[in-house]
Design a protein around this motif. Structure first.
Motif, PDB file in Angstrom:
ATOM      1  N   PHE A   1      -0.037  61.055  44.452  1.00  0.00           N
ATOM      2  CA  PHE A   1       1.416  61.228  44.200  1.00  0.00           C
ATOM      3  C   PHE A   1       2.202  60.978  45.673  1.00  0.00           C
ATOM      4  CE2 PHE A   1       4.868  64.214  44.839  1.00  0.00           C
ATOM      5  CZ  PHE A   1       5.824  63.915  43.702  1.00  0.00           C
ATOM      6  N   ARG A   2       3.145  60.373  45.714  1.00  0.00           N
ATOM      7  CA  ARG A   2       4.120  60.416  46.734  1.00  0.00           C
ATOM      8  C   ARG A   2       5.648  60.199  46.515  1.00  0.00           C
ATOM      9  NH1 ARG A   2       2.997  56.266  51.540  1.00  0.00           N
ATOM     10  NH2 ARG A   2       3.308  54.465  50.093  1.00  0.00           N
ATOM     11  N   THR A   3       6.437  60.884  46.983  1.00  0.00           N
ATOM     12  CA  THR A   3       7.622  60.649  46.968  1.00  0.00           C
ATOM     13  C   THR A   3       8.628  61.020  48.423  1.00  0.00           C
ATOM     14  OG1 THR A   3       9.831  61.273  45.748  1.00  0.00           O
ATOM     15  CG2 THR A   3       8.481  63.068  46.396  1.00  0.00           C
ATOM     16  N   TYR A   4       9.440  60.227  48.688  1.00  0.00           N
ATOM     17  CA  TYR A   4       9.931  60.272  49.860  1.00  0.00           C
ATOM     18  C   TYR A   4      11.248  61.297  49.931  1.00  0.00           C
ATOM     19  CZ  TYR A   4       7.668  56.473  51.660  1.00  0.00           C
ATOM     20  OH  TYR A   4       6.720  55.591  51.957  1.00  0.00           O
ATOM     21  N   VAL A   5      11.446  62.141  50.928  1.00  0.00           N
ATOM     22  CA  VAL A   5      12.529  63.149  50.778  1.00  0.00           C
ATOM     23  C   VAL A   5      13.552  62.976  51.925  1.00  0.00           C
ATOM     24  CG1 VAL A   5      12.656  65.751  50.835  1.00  0.00           C
ATOM     25  CG2 VAL A   5      10.424  64.854  50.209  1.00  0.00           C
ATOM     26  N   ARG A   6      14.729  63.229  51.120  1.00  0.00           N
ATOM     27  CA  ARG A   6      16.172  62.987  51.858  1.00  0.00           C
ATOM     28  C   ARG A   6      16.211  64.201  52.890  1.00  0.00           C
ATOM     29  NH1 ARG A   6      18.564  61.873  47.790  1.00  0.00           N
ATOM     30  NH2 ARG A   6      19.514  63.863  47.642  1.00  0.00           N
ATOM     31  N   PRO A   7      16.371  63.859  54.091  1.00  0.00           N
ATOM     32  CA  PRO A   7      16.577  65.105  55.050  1.00  0.00           C
ATOM     33  C   PRO A   7      18.102  65.361  54.892  1.00  0.00           C
ATOM     34  CG  PRO A   7      16.305  63.127  56.411  1.00  0.00           C
ATOM     35  CD  PRO A   7      15.854  62.904  54.825  1.00  0.00           C
ATOM     36  N   ARG A   8      18.440  66.473  54.996  1.00  0.00           N
ATOM     37  CA  ARG A   8      19.859  67.022  54.680  1.00  0.00           C
ATOM     38  C   ARG A   8      20.493  67.261  56.158  1.00  0.00           C
ATOM     39  NH1 ARG A   8      20.609  72.936  51.771  1.00  0.00           N
ATOM     40  NH2 ARG A   8      19.307  71.500  50.453  1.00  0.00           N
ATOM     41  N   HIS A   9      19.551  68.024  57.345  1.00  0.00           N
ATOM     42  CA  HIS A   9      20.371  68.336  58.449  1.00  0.00           C
ATOM     43  C   HIS A   9      20.487  66.997  59.318  1.00  0.00           C
ATOM     44  CE1 HIS A   9      21.377  72.456  57.214  1.00  0.00           C
ATOM     45  NE2 HIS A   9      20.059  72.381  56.619  1.00  0.00           N
ATOM     46  N   HIS A  10      19.464  66.443  59.174  1.00  0.00           N
ATOM     47  CA  HIS A  10      19.339  65.273  60.304  1.00  0.00           C
ATOM     48  C   HIS A  10      18.939  63.917  59.475  1.00  0.00           C
ATOM     49  CE1 HIS A  10      19.239  67.696  64.037  1.00  0.00           C
ATOM     50  NE2 HIS A  10      18.625  68.520  63.300  1.00  0.00           N
ATOM     51  N   PRO A  11      19.905  63.195  58.756  1.00  0.00           N
ATOM     52  CA  PRO A  11      19.762  62.326  57.756  1.00  0.00           C
ATOM     53  C   PRO A  11      19.219  60.954  58.225  1.00  0.00           C
ATOM     54  CG  PRO A  11      21.963  62.778  57.999  1.00  0.00           C
ATOM     55  CD  PRO A  11      21.611  63.849  58.835  1.00  0.00           C
ATOM     56  N   GLN A  12      19.612  60.721  59.653  1.00  0.00           N
ATOM     57  CA  GLN A  12      19.211  59.652  60.415  1.00  0.00           C
ATOM     58  C   GLN A  12      17.940  59.886  61.173  1.00  0.00           C
ATOM     59  OE1 GLN A  12      20.890  56.502  60.178  1.00  0.00           O
ATOM     60  NE2 GLN A  12      22.160  57.629  58.492  1.00  0.00           N
ATOM     61  N   LEU A  13      16.863  58.980  60.838  1.00  0.00           N
ATOM     62  CA  LEU A  13      15.630  59.367  61.549  1.00  0.00           C
ATOM     63  C   LEU A  13      15.665  58.418  62.824  1.00  0.00           C
ATOM     64  CD1 LEU A  13      13.022  58.047  58.802  1.00  0.00           C
ATOM     65  CD2 LEU A  13      13.796  60.417  59.290  1.00  0.00           C
ATOM     66  N   THR A  14      14.899  59.090  63.948  1.00  0.00           N
ATOM     67  CA  THR A  14      14.973  58.803  65.301  1.00  0.00           C
ATOM     68  C   THR A  14      13.941  57.699  65.289  1.00  0.00           C
ATOM     69  OG1 THR A  14      13.053  60.145  65.805  1.00  0.00           O
ATOM     70  CG2 THR A  14      15.272  61.220  66.008  1.00  0.00           C
ATOM     71  N   ALA A  15      14.021  56.770  66.519  1.00  0.00           N
ATOM     72  CA  ALA A  15      13.121  55.673  66.322  1.00  0.00           C
ATOM     73  C   ALA A  15      11.780  56.080  66.717  1.00  0.00           C
ATOM     74  CB  ALA A  15      13.764  54.712  67.819  1.00  0.00           C
ATOM     75  N   PHE A  16      11.708  57.193  67.319  1.00  0.00           N
ATOM     76  CA  PHE A  16      10.228  57.826  67.675  1.00  0.00           C
ATOM     77  C   PHE A  16       9.718  58.114  66.119  1.00  0.00           C
ATOM     78  CE2 PHE A  16       7.757  61.738  67.904  1.00  0.00           C
ATOM     79  CZ  PHE A  16       6.788  61.099  68.908  1.00  0.00           C
ATOM     80  N   CYS A  17      10.551  58.633  65.370  1.00  0.00           N
ATOM     81  CA  CYS A  17      10.155  59.243  63.917  1.00  0.00           C
ATOM     82  C   CYS A  17       9.630  58.035  63.314  1.00  0.00           C
ATOM     83  CB  CYS A  17      11.049  60.157  63.363  1.00  0.00           C
ATOM     84  SG  CYS A  17      10.438  60.926  61.864  1.00  0.00           S
ATOM     85  N   LYS A  18      10.299  57.081  63.075  1.00  0.00           N
ATOM     86  CA  LYS A  18      10.114  55.729  62.262  1.00  0.00           C
ATOM     87  C   LYS A  18       8.877  55.162  62.982  1.00  0.00           C
ATOM     88  CE  LYS A  18      14.626  54.242  62.707  1.00  0.00           C
ATOM     89  NZ  LYS A  18      15.435  53.481  62.791  1.00  0.00           N
ATOM     90  N   GLU A  19       8.578  54.958  64.237  1.00  0.00           N
ATOM     91  CA  GLU A  19       7.500  54.267  64.944  1.00  0.00           C
ATOM     92  C   GLU A  19       6.283  55.068  64.356  1.00  0.00           C
ATOM     93  OE1 GLU A  19       5.145  51.655  66.801  1.00  0.00           O
ATOM     94  OE2 GLU A  19       7.124  51.638  66.252  1.00  0.00           O
ATOM     95  N   LEU A  20       6.162  56.603  64.524  1.00  0.00           N
ATOM     96  CA  LEU A  20       5.294  57.300  64.408  1.00  0.00           C
ATOM     97  C   LEU A  20       4.690  57.280  62.856  1.00  0.00           C
ATOM     98  CD1 LEU A  20       3.380  59.643  65.777  1.00  0.00           C
ATOM     99  CD2 LEU A  20       4.803  61.229  64.499  1.00  0.00           C
ATOM    100  N   THR A  21       5.713  57.519  61.970  1.00  0.00           N
ATOM    101  CA  THR A  21       5.247  57.657  60.604  1.00  0.00           C
ATOM    102  C   THR A  21       5.197  56.247  59.711  1.00  0.00           C
ATOM    103  OG1 THR A  21       7.560  57.902  59.970  1.00  0.00           O
ATOM    104  CG2 THR A  21       6.231  59.971  60.729  1.00  0.00           C
TER     105      THR A  21
END
Length: 248
Positions: free
Chosen positions: A46-66
């Motif tokens: 099972f997998r679903t992506y979750v929309r963050p409420r407080h920091h809706p824009q992902l950092t470049a580091f986060c996108k690269e890591l995950t």
């Protein structure tokens, strides 16, 4: 009779940045792998992506890591809905919650991340997330003490890493394969961590009090396997979680 019918292996990915902690941190990928405790087979994922409420824009580091794209979280659901979707999937599979054990690599996923975000946002969660198996502990029973991250443990067990590191679903699958290998080596799997309050031991000779006792205040409703959707409100407790990237 075996204690568990199924294991639910989870590995959350959360908002993060390269330097310092992001506050509050929020889950952005919610994966789970269901393992048959009797056969060791991986039943479903099972997998679903979750929309963050407080920091809706992902950092470049986060996108690269995950490997998670901005469009995936933009189209994601709230954390409450993610929990409800998983609950519905388990109910459809006929999984009894008292015969299910959550498994993680480390304590961070259940003890820190999910608990902190649910408290912060006022979101109830299924009670089976209040107890879990930290696979590090039975792994050490099988392979000896020592600190390893998940990828190192998989290699030490003689298994091949599958997929992308820090993809939550791939990490959960690799943890599931590792769980099966630990069981194959004869190590018993039992709960290692819990958020449930411990019951005070009853001393011999204790009698029921003669005076009426004050009734406890009602608590937030726990979620069972058949719960529908719910939305999170504002919470009063601060979020103090940390992604723990370096320790995984």
């Amino acid at each position: 009779m075996a204690r568990w019918d199924f294991f639910l292996v989870v590995d959350f990915e959360a908002t993060c940045q390269e330097k310092g902690r992001i506050y509050p941190q929020e889950i952005i990928e919610f994966p789970a792998v269901l393992v048959d405790a009797a056969t060791g087979s991986l039943v479903s994922a099972f997998r679903t992506y979750v929309r963050p409420r407080h920091h809706p824009q992902l950092t470049a580091f986060c996108k690269e890591l995950t490997g998670i794209e901005q469009s995936q979280v933009d189209g994601g659901v709230g954390l409450g809905e993610a929990l409800a979707k998983l609950d519905a999937r388990l109910a459809a599979a006929g999984v009894a919650r008292n015969r299910l054990a959550v498994v993680t690599w480390g304590d961070w996923d259940c003890k820190t991340m999910l608990e902190s975000e649910c408290r912060f946002k006022g979101i109830p969660k299924p009670e089976y997330f209040d107890r879990w198996v930290n696979l590090r502990i039975p792994f050490e029973a099988a392979f000896g003490p020592g600190r390893r991250n998940l990828q190192e443990a998989v290699k030490e067990a003689g298994l091949q890493w599958v997929g992308r590191l820090h993809c939550g679903l791939d990490d959960a699958r690799n943890t599931a394969y590792l769980l099966v290998e630990v069981m194959r080596r004869g190590v018993a799997i039992s709960i290692t961590g819990s958020l449930a309050p411990a019951l005070a031991p009853k001393e011999e000779g204790d009698e029921a009090p003669s005076q009426p006792q004050p009734q406890p205040q009602p608590q937030a409703q726990r979620v069972g396997l058949n719960l529908g959707m719910w939305a999170g409100g504002a919470g009063a407790l601060p979020c103090c979680c940390f992604c723990g990237v370096a320790s995984r």
